[in-house]
Design a protein around this motif. Structure first.
Motif, short mmCIF file in Angstrom:
data_model
loop_
_atom_site.label_atom_id
_atom_site.label_comp_id
_atom_site.label_asym_id
_atom_site.label_seq_id
_atom_site.Cartn_x
_atom_site.Cartn_y
_atom_site.Cartn_z
N ARG A 1 45.19 36.51 40.75
CA ARG A 1 45.72 35.39 41.56
C ARG A 1 45.31 34.06 40.97
NH1 ARG A 1 47.38 31.71 43.17
NH2 ARG A 1 47.90 30.95 45.27
N SER A 2 44.09 33.96 40.48
CA SER A 2 43.61 32.72 39.87
C SER A 2 44.39 32.39 38.60
CB SER A 2 42.11 32.85 39.56
OG SER A 2 41.64 31.73 38.85
N LEU A 3 44.68 33.41 37.80
CA LEU A 3 45.42 33.18 36.56
C LEU A 3 46.82 32.64 36.83
CD1 LEU A 3 44.39 36.36 34.50
CD2 LEU A 3 43.71 33.99 34.06
N GLU A 4 47.39 33.00 37.97
CA GLU A 4 48.74 32.51 38.28
C GLU A 4 48.77 31.01 38.51
OE1 GLU A 4 51.74 34.13 37.99
OE2 GLU A 4 50.26 35.41 37.00
N ASN A 5 47.67 30.44 39.00
CA ASN A 5 47.63 28.98 39.14
C ASN A 5 47.76 28.32 37.78
OD1 ASN A 5 47.24 29.17 41.92
ND2 ASN A 5 45.02 29.17 41.75
N ARG A 6 47.08 28.88 36.77
CA ARG A 6 47.20 28.34 35.41
C ARG A 6 48.60 28.55 34.86
NH1 ARG A 6 41.67 29.41 31.94
NH2 ARG A 6 40.20 28.92 33.60
N GLU A 7 49.18 29.72 35.15
CA GLU A 7 50.53 30.00 34.66
C GLU A 7 51.54 29.00 35.23
OE1 GLU A 7 53.20 32.34 32.31
OE2 GLU A 7 51.00 32.28 32.43
N ARG B 1 39.40 39.85 32.14
CA ARG B 1 40.42 38.81 32.04
C ARG B 1 41.68 39.35 31.38
NH1 ARG B 1 41.04 33.19 31.92
NH2 ARG B 1 42.54 32.47 30.36
N ASP B 2 41.52 40.12 30.30
CA ASP B 2 42.68 40.71 29.63
C ASP B 2 43.41 41.68 30.55
OD1 ASP B 2 42.51 39.38 27.22
OD2 ASP B 2 41.59 41.04 26.13
N VAL B 3 42.64 42.51 31.26
CA VAL B 3 43.24 43.50 32.18
C VAL B 3 44.00 42.77 33.28
CG1 VAL B 3 42.78 45.40 33.76
CG2 VAL B 3 41.45 45.20 31.64
N ALA B 4 43.38 41.73 33.85
CA ALA B 4 44.03 40.97 34.92
C ALA B 4 45.28 40.27 34.42
CB ALA B 4 43.05 39.95 35.51
N SER B 5 45.22 39.72 33.22
CA SER B 5 46.36 39.01 32.65
C SER B 5 47.53 39.95 32.42
CB SER B 5 45.95 38.32 31.35
OG SER B 5 47.01 37.59 30.80
N MET B 6 47.24 41.16 31.92
CA MET B 6 48.31 42.13 31.71
C MET B 6 48.91 42.57 33.05
SD MET B 6 50.30 43.77 29.72
CE MET B 6 49.56 43.48 28.11
N CYS B 7 48.05 42.84 34.03
CA CYS B 7 48.55 43.24 35.35
C CYS B 7 49.41 42.13 35.96
CB CYS B 7 47.38 43.57 36.28
SG CYS B 7 46.54 45.13 35.91
N ALA B 8 48.98 40.89 35.81
CA ALA B 8 49.77 39.77 36.35
C ALA B 8 51.13 39.68 35.67
CB ALA B 8 48.99 38.47 36.18
N PRO C 1 55.87 32.55 37.87
CA PRO C 1 54.59 32.43 38.60
C PRO C 1 54.78 32.13 40.08
CG PRO C 1 54.91 30.56 37.11
CD PRO C 1 55.95 31.57 36.77
N GLU C 2 55.86 31.45 40.45
CA GLU C 2 56.10 31.22 41.88
C GLU C 2 56.30 32.54 42.61
OE1 GLU C 2 59.43 28.55 41.98
OE2 GLU C 2 58.14 26.81 42.28
N PHE C 3 57.10 33.44 42.02
CA PHE C 3 57.29 34.77 42.61
C PHE C 3 55.97 35.52 42.65
CE2 PHE C 3 57.60 39.31 41.66
CZ PHE C 3 58.28 39.77 42.79
N ALA C 4 55.22 35.48 41.53
CA ALA C 4 53.95 36.22 41.47
C ALA C 4 52.98 35.74 42.53
CB ALA C 4 53.34 36.08 40.07
N ILE C 5 52.85 34.43 42.66
CA ILE C 5 51.93 33.87 43.66
C ILE C 5 52.36 34.30 45.07
CG2 ILE C 5 51.20 31.72 44.76
CD1 ILE C 5 51.22 30.48 41.90
#
Length: 332
Positions: free
Chosen positions: A296-302, A239-246, A317-321
């Motif tokens: 991708r899932s974390l971006e929904n929360r963002e 989760r930490d790795v994914a959050s940093m990458c996002a 987050p719109e750009f990221a998604i």
């Protein structure tokens, strides 16, 4: 002390005032002068923390009021406890970026982070574990301020000249810099996970990483985590790795908003993510699809966070998604 709904709202940071839906009949007051103190008031089954000033009206303290400086320049009021010694402080400067909690710098030497709510703090526990285990990337923990077993504020050494990643990492993206800082950040992440003994940061992104312009030394802050995370999520290092990458996608969004070439920035994002993740996993094989699906899932929360607390941030987050979908992240 009875507080109206409007008074309760005035006692919270402006971006959090909508958390108050009713008046408060229960409060604990820790006065530090005739017109200032620390108030803990109950609303919606939460104990909110408010450094305050009171003249004709009561309101949340601002930097000009120097309430935090007064508090730490004298013995704490009865009912509060800390392991740190009082000092002598006069100047306050608030950190202006949006935070769930509010950070105040005193005399450019210490930083005090006021909790939004008074509760037992996993963040304080994590910092204590990291300190005990000799983690070198934490600004020195000077002490915590407690009411009963509930954390009201934490106090760390302030490192002058640092900026968080919303400044320094944006500069890296603008320069298409994929240098040693990415390797350093990945090593910091791995060492943090080792020292946390089965816990994770929980809200890990470039904004939690401090850096000076003079060196590549990195420091990590704000271990309170995501209150919406499940028990399984709260201990999953991925989760930490994914959050940093996002967050590299968010950096890209900021950079493009400031006029950078989108095609160049998009390439920087993918390469930064790849270098960071590969270094964290020490070159070993890992489940790339799982990592990217979690991103991708974390971006929904963002996006939900931006809608509720920070609508001006929604573009990130719109750009990221959009870009993650273009890359196929999260798809079968």
């Amino acid at each position: 002390m009875h507080l109206s709904k409007a008074q309760c709202q005035q006692l919270l940071p402006l971006s959090r005032a909508d958390l108050i839906n009713a008046c408060s009949d229960v409060s604990v007051d820790f006065p530090i002068s005739d017109s200032a103190g620390i108030l803990v008031f109950e609303s919606g089954n939460k104990n909110f923390v408010a450094p305050y000033v009171k003249n004709r009206e009561i309101r949340r303290a601002q930097s000009k009021d120097a309430v935090t400086a007064q508090l730490l320049s004298n013995p704490l009021p009865d009912g509060l406890r800390t392991t740190m010694q009082s000092g002598s402080y006069s100047q306050e400067r608030f950190i202006s970026v949006d935070q769930s909690n509010e950070s105040v710098i005193l005399d450019e030497s210490i930083i005090v982070k006021w909790q939004l709510t008074a509760q037992k703090s996993i963040g304080a526990h994590k910092e204590e574990i990291l300190t005990e285990n000799g983690f070198a990337h934490l600004p020195e923990l000077l002490g915590n301020i407690y009411w009963d077993e509930k954390l009201l504020a934490s106090v760390n050494k302030y490192i002058p000249g640092t900026t968080d990643g919303w400044t320094w990492c944006v500069d890296k993206a603008k320069a298409s810099d994929l240098g040693p800082w990415l390797v350093n950040l990945a090593h910091l992440t791995a060492e943090m996970h080792r020292c946390l003994e089965g816990l994770i940061h929980g809200d890990f992104h470039v904004g939690q990483i401090l850096k000076t312009s003079q060196s590549d030394q990195l420091w990590v802050i704000d271990f309170d985590g995501d209150p919406l995370a499940t028990a399984e999520e709260a201990i999953d290092p991925l989760r930490d790795v994914a959050s940093m990458c996002a967050s590299f996608f968010h950096v890209g969004a900021v950079t493009i908003k400031h006029g950078a070439d989108p095609s160049v920035i998009k390439e920087w994002i993918v390469q930064a993510e790849s270098i960071y993740a590969a270094t964290y996993f020490e070159g070993n094989a890992f489940d790339v699809k799982a990592l990217r699906a979690l991103m991708r899932s974390l971006e929904n929360r963002e996006l939900k966070y931006a809608d509720k607390f920070l609508p001006q941030w929604r573009y990130a987050p719109e750009f990221a998604i959009s870009y993650m979908e273009e890359l196929g992240y999260g798809s079968n």
